[in-house]
Design a protein around this motif. Structure first.
Motif, PDB file in Angstrom:
ATOM      1  N   LYS A   1       0.840  -1.194   0.000  1.00 26.16           N
ATOM      2  CA  LYS A   1       0.000   0.000   0.000  1.00 26.16           C
ATOM      3  C   LYS A   1       0.886   1.260   0.000  1.00 26.16           C
ATOM      4  N   ARG A   2       1.908   1.231   0.857  1.00 20.99           N
ATOM      5  CA  ARG A   2       2.794   2.397   0.935  1.00 20.99           C
ATOM      6  C   ARG A   2       3.512   2.601  -0.410  1.00 20.99           C
TER       7      ARG A   2
ATOM      8  N   PRO B   1       4.052   4.434 -15.596  1.00 23.33           N
ATOM      9  CA  PRO B   1       4.873   3.662 -16.537  1.00 23.33           C
ATOM     10  C   PRO B   1       6.054   2.934 -15.885  1.00 23.33           C
ATOM     11  N   HIS B   2       6.505   3.369 -14.699  1.00 23.19           N
ATOM     12  CA  HIS B   2       7.713   2.754 -14.122  1.00 23.19           C
ATOM     13  C   HIS B   2       7.465   1.843 -12.942  1.00 23.19           C
TER      14      HIS B   2
ATOM     15  N   ASP C   1       9.783  -1.455 -12.962  1.00 19.24           N
ATOM     16  CA  ASP C   1      10.957  -1.299 -12.105  1.00 19.24           C
ATOM     17  C   ASP C   1      11.037  -2.428 -11.088  1.00 19.24           C
ATOM     18  N   PHE C   2       9.872  -2.729 -10.499  1.00 20.00           N
ATOM     19  CA  PHE C   2       9.821  -3.817  -9.520  1.00 20.00           C
ATOM     20  C   PHE C   2      10.130  -5.160 -10.184  1.00 20.00           C
TER      21      PHE C   2
ATOM     22  N   ASP D   1       5.047   6.046  -1.774  1.00 22.67           N
ATOM     23  CA  ASP D   1       6.415   6.162  -2.297  1.00 22.67           C
ATOM     24  C   ASP D   1       6.488   6.158  -3.826  1.00 22.67           C
ATOM     25  N   GLY D   2       5.489   5.546  -4.475  1.00 15.58           N
ATOM     26  CA  GLY D   2       5.596   5.361  -5.925  1.00 15.58           C
ATOM     27  C   GLY D   2       6.743   4.418  -6.265  1.00 15.58           C
ATOM     28  N   PHE D   3       7.062   3.527  -5.327  1.00 17.49           N
ATOM     29  CA  PHE D   3       8.207   2.638  -5.504  1.00 17.49           C
ATOM     30  C   PHE D   3       8.029   1.446  -4.574  1.00 17.49           C
TER      31      PHE D   3
END
Lengths: 700, 323
Positions: free
Chosen positions: A557-558, A599-600, A604-605, A563-565
């Protein structure tokens, strides 16, 4: 009148096997109003007060008055009378039978007895009553001889009731048409003023209302706020043993019932999950175990409810806060009926409101379903059978049944069943938006009241009784607030909390592959097929956690919203999950669900995960068209339609090898299904979906 | 939510056919006998809903010639009737009995004891109170005659005059659609199949827009019988201010019998279609007291028919006749 009373008393004493027994306050008055004056009676009395004594004896006396002809019809959502009730009825010389969808094999026998007038009381469910086949086959034969109508759980009639059921709207209409020479008994254990007023309006001004005190002296109430699930799991593990006898732990969702039960089992407790997904025989066996104190507790959803009567139930713990005081009171009212003391603990948590919000949002079926069916009927001069509707409308049989049931319950109803066909009735119809808003606002107010209860600084029993408009409300002197000290310690130890977190972190959720498209037409990918062919299906996948849970859920969730990450901890957790699971054939590469909006985030993950797993990451899926967020889509059809033509797979030389398809949060699962099909179409031999979290908010 | 007045409830319990009636509901004349007897004692039908009704029924047995057992059993079938009624009322059907405001007073005035105890209906009941022109004729009329019926109905519609029709095939249907398609209003008095016709594709929208009222003295799923067709003819005539026979066959069929019955009972002034296209048999009705329908409609049709009536000679007014 004296002879009537004498006869009633004799029946009571025979039923209770106690020669000195006397009627409880109000029982005889209700019987007399029904039998001698053919009146309408509403009984608001707590469970265990003896409402069944009233209707058994009234049914018997009415039949005796009528030369031993005729019967009473009991409409109840219960599947059967409780065993102890049937035994009591037998001792009174009352022959009671049940007809419901699960005992069709007994219909013939019951029918024969009905036709020869040997049955005093027939129990049918509201759903049966609305069923045309049942009406034609059974009810029509005996309906002319019904001496009394009994409506059990009468709060369901009221729009303001907590447990409103569409089939009860029909009962309300029948009551309005019922001539006053037929006595009616409506019973409920839980009704506040507004519900009582509503029922009174349905039954007519003349109704005799009897309202007894709701308080149950034996209940010792306590509320404990423990925000994270891990803390609540730890609390249960630490204190379950100290709770008296056997009891029930209520959860809001099926997934939570399963998890909580599994956790407690790993901690050595004899507990079992209980919910509507289990087969009937399994449920009966579990109930039997609880009844005989052979388990410490059942971890149950609302599916364990009406009609479960265990007088010595020692405790009820709520793992999450229910949606309304009425729900809550009904559930805790199952405890301590024959005990001096029973312990009632409400654990409140951080996810409570999210779950309740979801239930409120999805309470009404999508208007698109209703409109599709009405429009198909409008275009069919001769009406449509269910099978014909299925052909015309891209909805499942279940969805169609649900809509037709809802429409049939409307007053007036836009659909009419004539023989096997449904036709449009010549009545104006539009979805009652005002009613939906009103009920939604009511659910919100109920939710707020429970929030207040959680924080209450006055007597907890008093709070509940006042919320239920009980005229006999008074402080109980034995709840945690009255005592000024806890009944059960609210403490949890750090070590167990950590273990619970570890447990949650190892509780990945299987992602079952879809086998059917929601529709045959309108989607290029399904090529007119209903079934997803083996060659386009995904394999069974895994989700790391439940959305928002106390294991990984908090981090997911965070990552998504703050964080967007997605953190490296999540990468590690996921990699560990893959190693524990090791699917076959082992995937050789990793790809992911693309998004134009973020898009990332997922790529990224997925890239870091691939690295951790030592596999190549190939982002070969591209989004060629923006779609609306899947969670906004109302049903499967729209969810898939939304995805149609949105993705494109760019082939690469390794595409034929087995692959992990990564996404972050899975809701309906259609995105993964569609992309898996595209990958399979492009040559991938096996597609294993893996996701960080799964949204599961199913009650029942 | 739909509810019935107590008197209507009693009439329904006693007289309604619900498709499965182990005890024979009362016939029109039986009901009349019972209600008359009650009335002599100062009771209205709703007294039959009181708890000690059996003694009252026993008391009346001799004069009403109705078994108290039977009447009591009918009165006790409330749950069944309520379940049955719920199904139909929730689809838009209503029931009117003698005591209801929706029940057209003209039926009492003209038919008296023959006024049907129950009227089952769909659509706008206020149309029953507005008089109108009955257009009747056989099921098997030529295309020309159907066109005539349609044309007259069109004119009624243009002049906001209700058309009353039997709702059967042929002339009835042409008149009904002739009125509705022109934006007019229509009452259909059906001999059978009320529910099926009320839910039919063609008529549903007219019912919804209050342009149409369909009624029947028979239960919503009853099938066609010649007796039922005759029974409902009197309602058509009694509701109408004037009636027009488009085509009939002397001595044969429902149209002839209905027209004759109307002339005998003088329910409403009768006109017949004359002229080249009309069958010669129509002329026979002229000899029995009917008048020729104007070959040209000039101005308001209702006024035109009214003035034809007023200018008529005493000798032309129909007398009860034997044919």
């Amino acid at each position: 009148m004296n002879t009537l009373y004498a006869r009633a008393l004799a029946l009571l004493r025979a039923g209770l096997q106690t020669p000195s027994a006397n009627f409880r306050d109000g029982q005889w008055e209700a019987i007399e109003a029904l039998v001698a004056h053919k009146r309408r009676v509403l009984l608001v009395q707590r469970t265990g007060w003896g409402k069944s004594i009233v209707y058994f004896i009234a049914a018997r006396l009415l039949r005796e008055q009528n030369g031993n002809k005729g019967l009473a019809l009991l409409i109840s959502p219960l599947l059967s009378l409780m065993r102890n009730q049937i035994e009591m009825a037998g001792r009174m010389g009352i022959h009671a039978e049940t007809i419901h969808s699960a005992n069709i094999e007994q219909w013939d026998a019951v029918e024969t007895q009905l036709l020869s007038d040997r049955i005093d009381l027939l129990l049918v469910s509201p759903e049966r009553l609305a069923n045309a086949d049942f009406y034609g086959r059974v009810l029509q034969q005996v309906a002319p001889r019904i001496l009394m109508l009994i409506v059990d759980e009468a709060h369901c009639i009221s729009d303001w009731g907590h447990d409103f059921r569409p089939d009860y709207r029909r009962i309300a209409r029948v009551l309005r048409l019922l001539p006053r020479n037929i006595p009616v008994l409506a019973t409920t254990a839980t009704a506040n003023n507004r519900v009582v007023e509503d029922i009174r309006q349905q039954l007519g001004e003349e109704v005799h209302i009897q309202r007894g005190p709701l308080a149950r002296r034996s209940l010792r109430l306590q509320n404990i706020l423990l925000p994270s699930q891990a803390e609540r799991l730890a609390w249960l593990a630490a204190h379950l043993d100290t709770l008296p006898g056997s009891g029930i732990i209520y959860t809001l969702t099926v997934a939570d019932a399963e998890r909580v039960a599994r956790w407690l089992q790993t901690k050595g407790f004899d507990v079992h999950p209980y919910h509507a997904d289990l087969e009937n025989p399994v449920r009966e066996a579990l109930e039997h175990k609880l009844l005989h104190n052979q388990v410490k507790a059942l971890v149950a959803t609302v599916a364990l409810g009406m009609g479960f009567d265990k007088p010595d139930l020692g405790f009820v713990v709520h793992f999450q806060r229910p949606g309304s005081v009425v729900h809550y009171y009904q559930q805790i009212g199952r405890a301590g009926r024959s005990l001096e003391n029973a312990v009632i603990v409400l654990l409140g948590g951080e996810e409570d409101d999210e779950v309740i919000d979801y239930f409120i949002r999805t309470a009404f079926p999508p208007q698109a379903h209703t409109e599709a069916i009405l429009s198909a009927l409008r275009q069919s001069p001769d009406g449509l059978s269910i099978v014909e509707i299925e052909r015309k409308v891209n909805l499942s049989r279940q969805q169609i049944d649900k809509v037709l049931r809802l429409l049939s319950s409307e007053t007036p109803s836009p659909v009419l069943q004539m023989g096997s066909k449904y036709v449009l009735a010549p009545v104006p119809y539009s979805t009652d938006v005002e009613r939906i808003h009103r009920l939604t606002a009511l659910r919100r107010a109920e939710q707020e009241q429970m929030q207040q209860y959680m924080q209450s600084s006055e007597c907890l029993m008093l709070f509940l009784q006042r919320a239920l408009d009980d005229p006999h409300a008074e402080p109980c002197g034995k709840c945690a607030v009255c005592l000024g000290s806890p009944i059960v310690s609210p403490m949890v130890d750090e070590q167990t909390v950590r273990e619970a977190v570890q447990f949650l972190r190892r509780s990945e959720i299987p992602l079952e592959p879809r086998r059917m498209w929601p529709t045959r037409e309108g989607l290029s990918i399904c090529r007119g097929q209903g079934k997803i062919p083996e060659s386009l299906r995904a394999e069974e996948g895994r989700a790391l956690c439940l959305w928002g849970d106390a294991g990984w859920g908090v981090l997911v969730k965070r990552g998504k919203y703050a964080d967007g990450f997605y953190s490296d901890d999540l990468v590690d957790g996921m990699a560990e999950m893959v190693r524990r699971w090791s699917p076959e054939p082992a995937p050789q590469w990793v790809t992911c669900v693309p998004s134009l909006r973020h898009p990332h985030l997922v790529p990224d993950f997925a890239q870091r995960l691939a690295q951790k797993l030592g596999l190549p990451f190939v982002p070969c899926i591209h989004k060629v068209r923006e779609t609306r967020p899947q969670k906004e889509m109302q049903n499967s059809f729209h969810q898939v339609y939304n995805l149609d033509g949105a993705f494109e797979v760019r082939p690469w030389e390794g595409i034929t090898k087995p692959v992990f398809l990564v996404d972050d949060v899975v809701d309906s699962g259609w995105t993964l299904t569609v992309i898996a099909a595209l990958l399979r179409q492009a040559g991938s031999s096996a597609v294993f979906p893996i996701a960080l979290a799964k949204q599961v908010l199913r009650g029942g | 939510m739909y509810a019935l007045q107590p008197n209507t409830q009693v009439a329904t319990l006693l007289c309604a056919h619900t498709g499965n009636d182990p005890i024979q509901p009362l016939s029109q004349s039986e009901y009349v006998r019972l209600v008359d007897w009650l009335q002599d004692r100062g009771y209205s039908p709703e007294v039959l809903l009181s708890p000690d009704v059996y003694l009252l029924l026993l008391e009346g047995e001799e004069q009403t010639k109705l078994s108290a057992e039977r009447v009591k059993a009918l009165l006790e079938r409330g749950t069944q009737v309520a379940l049955w009624m719920e199904k139909w009322s929730n689809a838009g059907m209503w029931i009117a009995s003698w005591e209801d405001a929706e029940y057209p007073a003209v039926l009492h005035e003209k038919l008296r004891k023959q006024a049907p105890v129950l009227l089952y209906g769909f659509g706008n009941p206020s149309l029953l109170q507005q008089g109108g022109l009955a257009i009747v004729g056989s099921r098997h009329a030529s295309e020309n005659l159907l066109e005539s019926a349609r044309r007259v109905a069109n004119r009624c519609a243009q002049q906001s005059w209700v058309v009353i029709s039997g709702g059967a095939k042929g002339v009835d249907r042409a008149a009904m659609l002739g009125a509705l398609e022109e934006g007019g209003t229509c009452v259909g008095v059906l001999a059978a199949d009320l529910a099926r016709i009320a839910t039919s594709y063609t008529l549903r929208d007219y019912l919804l827009s209050d342009k149409l009222c369909l009624i029947s003295p028979y239960h919503p799923q009853s099938g066609f019988t010649a007796g039922n067709a005759m029974g409902r003819n009197k309602i058509i005539y009694a509701l109408a201010e004037f009636a027009l026979v488009i085509a009939c066959e002397t001595g044969k069929g429902g149209t002839w019998a209905g027209a004759k019955e109307n002339l005998q009972n003088r329910w409403t002034p009768l006109f017949v279609m004359v002229g080249e296209e009309a069958p010669e048999d129509n002329l026979v009705l002229l000899g029995l007291g009917a008048r020729a329908f104007p070959t040209r409609i000039e101005g308001p049709l209702r006024g035109q028919l009214l003035s034809l009536m007023q200018s008529a000679q005493a000798g032309q007014i129909a007398l009860p006749i034997e044919v």
